[in-house]
Enzyme design. Structure first.
Site, short mmCIF file in Angstrom:
data_model
loop_
_atom_site.label_atom_id
_atom_site.label_comp_id
_atom_site.label_asym_id
_atom_site.label_seq_id
_atom_site.Cartn_x
_atom_site.Cartn_y
_atom_site.Cartn_z
N HIS A 103 -12.39 0.55 -40.02
CA HIS A 103 -12.51 -0.88 -39.72
C HIS A 103 -12.08 -1.15 -38.28
O HIS A 103 -11.14 -0.55 -37.76
CB HIS A 103 -11.64 -1.70 -40.68
CG HIS A 103 -12.08 -3.12 -40.81
ND1 HIS A 103 -11.82 -4.07 -39.85
CD2 HIS A 103 -12.80 -3.74 -41.78
CE1 HIS A 103 -12.35 -5.22 -40.24
NE2 HIS A 103 -12.95 -5.06 -41.40
N HIS A 104 -12.80 -2.08 -37.65
CA HIS A 104 -12.51 -2.43 -36.26
C HIS A 104 -11.10 -3.01 -36.11
O HIS A 104 -10.52 -2.99 -35.02
CB HIS A 104 -13.55 -3.43 -35.74
CG HIS A 104 -13.87 -3.28 -34.29
ND1 HIS A 104 -12.89 -3.24 -33.31
CD2 HIS A 104 -15.05 -3.16 -33.63
CE1 HIS A 104 -13.47 -3.11 -32.13
NE2 HIS A 104 -14.77 -3.05 -32.30
N ALA A 105 -10.54 -3.54 -37.18
CA ALA A 105 -9.16 -4.05 -37.12
C ALA A 105 -8.16 -2.93 -36.92
O ALA A 105 -7.06 -3.15 -36.40
CB ALA A 105 -8.83 -4.82 -38.41
N MET B 1 -17.50 -5.14 -40.47
CA MET B 1 -16.84 -5.00 -39.17
C MET B 1 -16.18 -3.63 -39.02
O MET B 1 -15.03 -3.52 -38.61
CB MET B 1 -15.82 -6.12 -38.97
CG MET B 1 -16.43 -7.51 -38.86
SD MET B 1 -17.63 -7.67 -37.51
CE MET B 1 -16.54 -7.46 -36.11
#
Length: 456
Positions: A138-140, A21
């Site tokens: 990271h997409h977070a 992700m």
């Protein structure tokens, strides 16, 4: 220890070996004429000596509170920059082919959750004396648009600027931690405004339903056909990239009376049609793309103002052989979808957009992807990039190629960005499910040529 928003936590929770992700990007640079043999080594050495790091690039997930996932971010106080910022060289003969193969392998691997969730790879060895930089985050921590803006913040309009910020730095970088405060009254006001927008949502939903079922002009998640791209995916990735002249796209758009994005979608439609014909897998009905579109209103205030992205569904008309007819149908589909959203606030638009992407939430359920129709066949995203020729430590930026996230049932993603006089396409595909990914580049070129002939 800052609490983790539920959106950040969700990106971490759904990640697996098959579904990394992170978002990434490949940048190509042309060395300045006075670059010596140690040009890249000196840049890396100088950047590693700089201690300014944006807070997002110091964050790593705190220990999970339970088996369900993470609740907070921890800050890495002993950040090992030399681990995150790596210097690599291509195998001979140092073609773009070797660079894209290496990018695909890097984009396939998970980020280490015991460290801040990002990497930057400085790559030398291209035979035309250029160099590259591949980065992933990271997409977070950051979405694709934010990552591109972070990259742009390190660039300069002057080739004489030799002290560019590092990819993890930029204007927002600080040595210390500075906590912001928010007025409780403003928070309460924002909450009330959000609730007000939610209260108006049923009326907006009625409008969508009327458009879809009475006027039959809105593309719905139930209309996408099953294709070879809508299957469970593995963790390995392929990556392909190429640039096209923005002026060529602009001329087609002007001649046809449509937007540049409509032309881009028609390029992708023609390329997908030819690619699937090669694979003997073209569906009888038109494929559907999810197109992220900015929903920002120019005069809005309060909690619903600022940047917002809606998820529109576009009929790609891949069942039509005539490129002019495909372009016309794509233009109509996008115009109708945008008309639905034009009177909505960003809050309402985001919630209604969720209807278009909601089925993806069940894609991890065993058997779901194989036994249901996809909500759409792929994502095609057009992200604004640099409008002028830009430089990084004296090196001219030649290309910006986004690398995106894939999910079960979505084995292909096409993301492009503007870069001066060019449009730079980055295509990410599941290595197992999308064979001969680079053929899509050839078909994109053919599709643009066909559009030029069709509107001449």
């Amino acid at each position: 220890m800052p609490l983790m928003p539920i959106t950040d936590s969700m990106f971490l929770m759904v990640e697996s070996r098959e579904h990394p992700m992170h978002v990434g990007g490949l940048q190509l640079f042309r060395k300045p004429e006075d670059a010596g043999p140690d040009y890249l080594s000196e840049i890396r050495r100088r950047l590693l000596d700089r201690s300014e790091v944006r807070r997002a690039f110091r964050r790593r997930p705190a220990r999970p509170v339970n088996t369900m996932g993470y609740a907070a971010w921890a800050e890495d106080v002993e950040l090992e920059l030399d681990y995150h910022f790596r210097h690599s060289a291509l195998p001979q003969p140092g073609r773009i082919r070797e660079l894209l193969e290496l990018t695909g392998r890097w984009h396939s691997t998970l980020l280490d959750r015991h460290r801040p969730l990002w990497e930057v790879h400085l790559v030398e060895g291209l035979r035309d004396d250029r160099f590259a930089m591949y980065s992933k985050v990271h997409h977070a921590l950051m979405d694709g648009v934010s990552a591109l803006r972070q990259m742009q913040a390190t660039l300069s309009e002057s080739p004489d600027e030799r002290d560019s910020p590092p990819p993890w730095g930029g204007p927002a970088a600080t040595k210390g931690v500075r906590r912001s405060r928010r007025d409780p009254v403003s928070l309460l006001t924002g909450a009330r405004q959000s609730l007000s927008q939610l209260a108006k949502l049923p009326g907006a939903a009625v409008k969508v339903a009327t458009e879809a079922f009475r006027e039959h002009s809105l593309t719905l998640p139930t209309q996408a056909p099953k294709t070879m791209l809508n299957v469970p995916i593995g963790g390995a990735r392929r990556f392909a990239a190429q640039s096209w002249s923005l002026d060529r796209v602009r001329q087609v758009a002007t001649a046809a009376g449509v937007s540049r994005n409509d032309v881009v979608l028609a390029m992708c439609s023609g390329a997908l049609r030819d690619y699937l014909i090669e694979q003997r897998a073209l569906p009888d009905t038109a494929m559907v793309a999810m197109v992220p579109v900015s929903m920002r209103k120019p005069v809005e205030t309060g909690a619903s103002s600022g940047n917002a992205v809606g998820a529109l569904l576009c009929n790609l008309a891949t069942d039509r052989s005539d490129p002019a007819e495909r372009l016309k149908l794509i233009h109509q589909s996008m115009r109708n979808a945008k008309r639905i959203f034009k009177d909505l606030t960003p809050v309402q638009a985001l919630i209604l957009s969720g209807i278009n992407v909601a089925p993806l939430g069940a894609s991890t359920i065993p058997g779901f992807v194989n036994n249901t129709r996809p909500p759409f066949n792929l994502v095609i995203s057009n992200v604004p990039g640099p409008r002028k020729t830009m430089y990084w430590n004296g090196a001219q930026l030649d290309g910006v190629y986004p690398a995106s996230v894939l999910l079960d049932g979505q084995a292909l993603n096409i993301t492009l960005t503007s870069n001066g006089d060019n449009l730079d396409f980055g295509i990410t595909g599941c290595r197992r499910s999308v064979p001969h990914l680079q053929r899509i580049l050839t078909h994109l070129d053919t599709a643009l040529a066909e559009l030029e002939s069709a509107v001449a």
